[in-house]
Enzyme design. Structure first.
Site, PDB file in Angstrom:
ATOM      1  N   ASN A  98      -4.141  12.867  16.628  1.00 26.53           N
ATOM      2  CA  ASN A  98      -4.077  14.331  16.549  1.00 26.53           C
ATOM      3  C   ASN A  98      -3.644  14.961  17.871  1.00 26.53           C
ATOM      4  O   ASN A  98      -4.181  15.993  18.288  1.00 26.53           O
ATOM      5  CB  ASN A  98      -5.429  14.912  16.116  1.00 26.53           C
ATOM      6  N   ARG A 236      -7.671   3.331   6.248  1.00 25.15           N
ATOM      7  CA  ARG A 236      -8.715   3.712   5.305  1.00 25.15           C
ATOM      8  C   ARG A 236      -8.474   3.052   3.952  1.00 25.15           C
ATOM      9  O   ARG A 236      -7.406   2.500   3.709  1.00 25.15           O
ATOM     10  CB  ARG A 236      -8.759   5.241   5.189  1.00 25.15           C
TER      11      ARG A 236
END
Length: 541
Positions: A98, A236
């Site tokens: 990010n 994930r």
């Protein structure tokens, strides 16, 4: 192997170009999308920007990194709360996810140039240099950067192209090296500037080796890759190993702008552009879980199979939910994830300009003083495949050089290896190399041994678990040259427990050079520590 030795090797393996290269103007402009820091300036709205930036320095962790999503916290100086969203073994973890750490460094460099407050100026310079050292420390020996450092002990330890994390970092490092504003100052030390080119070269080398190969053709990249064997890795549960239509775009833009357009870089870019052409879905748009026919539109899927171009979706159930029908995954994931988008139209729009830009570049001829063997290893450029176990990506990889003991040496002089090098045992019967493996149960597994045998004769060896022979006589045929690497599959039966794992030579020429040993069974794990009571050399002492 030292960093600069590694870079020398990289240079020897790449065909260099003699003409100056200018990237297509649109490709150069596209890098601006990776230079943003608006999260910080938006959070600082209404307050003195130098005070905000000074507060930012108080939130910097001891190792030099920053956490993500802390922009609002920087409105105030550190108040004693956690400086990171993650902590492992008492250590705060920094990240490049990010835009973190990178955007802080951009703002620090800008305010260092513009502030008139010497206290602030010194704080901004020191914080920037500390952050740059953090990035040098976080880089793997193979060249990639993890999403999180120090290790978080999950998928974020992988080399991360996800959300353009590594590309954004490398764009900034290149800007620092080029003294591109706001880095046109003494914000970095001369020693740090000296390290930047080597660090960037190593990063590019990693990118080239991680590119996924299908049927001998370079394609694109996964969102995250293994730092040792370069192979794609899952993140994930719904982010499986894949070719990524989204994240690969940033990698291609960076390579298009790389000034050393070696044969390997050109092949990587052209291969990726060809892949985007082959996988384009025409007259279609994606809109929050649905696919909408739209004349003139172009679309690519987020995830494609590693070994072919079949797209897929899956939900939080992971592999078992993989499907090509988006309506078969649960609504939460179907609506809560970006499964497709126009990831390639802009890239394809500059393809002709890129091909024209590289058309005049002429690779250097090998030096006439080089031997024929040296010429062959320096002029041939290959993009190596990641570790394969048969037709599948290996789930476990043991690097040959990561031994616990050896009658022989670590080497890195023969090209084509993966990781840091390979192991070369002595030329004698009984020479051996030992590792430590743990089997959670009695299990039969096929091992895939990547080796090079530049001699004319077959070399034989055996595999043992402690003193129990698992395979009595492996045959390693000649590969024709020490730079030619092949894979030998060997099936063995492991006994549950943590044991020595030894390859021993049965011939006077010794074993071949071993690059890696890999398998597709998670019941068998590599033990990184050799200080275990089950190791025979420890018992003997």
């Amino acid at each position: 192997m030292g960093l600069f030795s590694k870079i020398f090797l990289i240079g020897a393996l790449s065909a260099m170009v003699t003409s100056a290269y200018s990237p297509p103007s649109e490709a150069a402009r596209m890098l601006d999308r990776y230079r943003g820091y608006s999260e910080l300036t938006n959070a600082a709205s209404g307050m003195d920007i130098d005070l905000y930036t000074y507060n930012l320095t108080t939130w910097q962790m001891d190792h030099g990194g920053f956490s993500k999503a802390y922009a609002e916290k920087y409105r105030n100086p550190w108040n004693g709360e956690a400086k990171s969203g993650w902590k492992v073994n008492g250590k705060d973890l920094g990240t490049i996810d990010n835009d973190a750490t990178v955007q802080e460094m951009i703002l620090l460099a800008l305010r260092y140039k513009e502030t008139s407050n010497n206290t602030y100026k010194n704080a901004f310079r020191d914080s920037f240099r500390k952050a740059l050292e953090y990035l040098f420390s976080a880089q793997y020996p193979s060249g990639g950067w993890p999403q999180v450092y120090p290790a978080r002990n999950n998928y974020s330890d992988m080399v991360t192209f996800n959300d353009n994390a590594m590309v954004r970092l490398m764009v900034m490092l290149k800007d620092i090296l080029d003294a591109r504003p706001p880095f046109d100052s003494d914000i970095a030390t001369s020693a740090q500037i000296g390290e930047l080119q080597a660090s960037l070269n190593l990063g590019v080398d990693y990118i080239l080796k991680a590119q996924i190969i299908n049927d001998g053709k370079p394609t694109v990249w996964c969102a995250q890759h293994n730092p040792s064997n370069y192979g794609p890795e899952p993140a994930r549960a719904y982010e499986l190993k894949s070719k990524s239509g989204a994240e690969s775009g940033g990698v291609v833009w960076f390579l298009m702008n790389w000034p050393d357009q070696s044969t390997a870089v050109q092949n990587a870019v052209k291969g990726a552009l060809n892949w985007y052409e082959d996988t384009k879905v025409s007259d279609m748009k994606y809109n929050r879980g649905t696919f909408v026919p739209t004349p003139g539109a172009s679309m690519w899927y987020r995830f494609y199979e590693v070994h072919n171009n079949d797209h897929f979706f899956c939900d939080r159930n992971g592999e078992s939910s993989k499907t090509q029908d988006i309506m078969k995954i649960d609504e939460e994931r179907r609506l809560g994830y970006q499964w497709a988008g126009d990831y390639g139209s802009k890239l394809l729009s500059v393809k002709d300009d890129y091909l024209n830009a590289i058309a005049s570049l002429t690779p250097d001829e090998p030096s006439s003083s080089s031997s024929s063997e040296e010429q062959s290893s320096s002029s041939v450029v290959e993009v190596p495949e990641f570790a394969l176990c048969g037709s599948e990506t290996c789930s476990q990889v043991l690097e040959g050089e990561d031994f616990c003991s050896v009658i022989g040496v670590f080497e890195d002089k023969n090209a084509g290896f993966m990781g840091r090098g390979y192991v070369n045992v002595d030329n004698e019967v009984g020479s051996r190399v030992t590792y430590v493996l743990k089997a959670t149960q009695d299990v039969q597994t096929t091992l895939y041994i990547r080796y090079a045998n530049g001699g004319n004769a077959v070399r034989n060896g055996k595999i043992s678990q402690n003193d129990v022979v698992l395979h009595a006589d492996m045959e390693f045929p000649s590969t024709g040259a020490w730079t030619n690497w092949e894979i030998l599959p060997v099936t063995v039966n492991f006994t549950a427990g943590t044991h020595d794992f030894t390859l021993t030579s049965l011939t006077e020429d010794g074993l071949p050079n071993i690059d890696w040993i890999a398998w597709n069974n998670n019941e068998i794990k590599v033990i990184s520590s050799c200080e275990l009571p089950t190791i025979s050399q420890q018992k003997a002492s």
